[in-house]
Design an enzyme around this catalytic site. Sequence first.
Site: not given
Ligand code: COI
Length: 359
Positions: A95, A197, A233
């Site tokens: 990802r 992300k 989401e």
């Molecule tokens: C995750 O669940 O790893 C995330 O990146 C969410 C968040 C704490 C930004």
Amino acid sequence: MDFLTKKIPDNELKLMYKDYDSLGFGMIYTDYMFTMKWTKEKGWEKGELKKYEPMSFDPASVVIQYSQEVFEGMKAYYSEDGRVLLFRPFDNAKRMYKSAERLCMTPVPEDVFVEAVKELVKIDKRWLPKEKGTSLYIRPTLMGTGVALGVHPSPEYNFCIFITAVGAYFSSGFNTVSLYVEDKLVRAVVGGVGDAKTGGNYAASLLAGLKAEKEGFSQVLWLDAKENKYIEEAGSMNIFFVYGNKLVTPKLTGSILPGITRDSVIKLAAHLGYEVEERNISIDEVVKGIKDKEITEMFGTGTAAVIAPVGGLCYKGETVYAGDNKVGKITEELYNKLVNIQYGEDEDIFGWVETVDTI
Ligand code: COI
């Protein structure tokens, strides 16, 4: 794999374990980190495990000026038989590779990503809390650290990994949280970077997140940007709705983060005999489904949140509760199955778990 400049000798590894009773999320950082640099001239240089320390970049660097950054969230778990486990690390590597390509960054080769995570976890295993529900949260981060004030991809990248010892993401633990359905601000558009992300997505979410918190809700629940109608989401997790024995989750349209926990839950639920539908699901359908008691449970999924029971949704000033705002049976079953695999207690039927080391 020979990509490290040096290994830290064991006798330098000080036991830093403190009080893990109330870990929370992102409160306790370990003492080592990993860094690796890419330049046009040299390509990826050797990585380095070193003491956790601030990093300094040019104020005109692309990460600071134009947010050219992508990151991952993954966890290491302690299993009762003394192993240190990672969950689907290659999926995080893949990802991040994709996210990097979307942001025109030089991606980290997947095998190097996974090896680097493993080397750091081996050093930081001294910090691994042992109680179920606690873990090491690992944050691999790739940044465009070169200067390009005209809007262009960075000529230099830094890949770093740091780790924090964590407990439950929500202070309420494994109890229901309620979400605020945002019907004006939007998180991401199809064709944008919603499925990457990248930090910018989270920066863009802060205003709605604060609004939700001010209204007394744990997180925002996003709707699609075009019609303000379809659920996408939540603030830090994907979302599922349970209709009796059927699970429904928004399909990945390009503006939704392809969560690894989301994917794991889809596979696990199907394996357990539940029907799973990935499709567009409108907020009107959900509100009606809750009111008609067709939706019996709701939950969010994410690496940090794991599986978080969702009780209420506030939409246009009205809050509706599914399953009497209690943790649902299926939610709990899926949570237990997932964490039992992650903590090495149940058979790893999907081949998701990797042993990194022992304690
Ligand atoms: C995750 O669940 O790893 C995330 O990146 C969410 C968040 C704490 C930004």
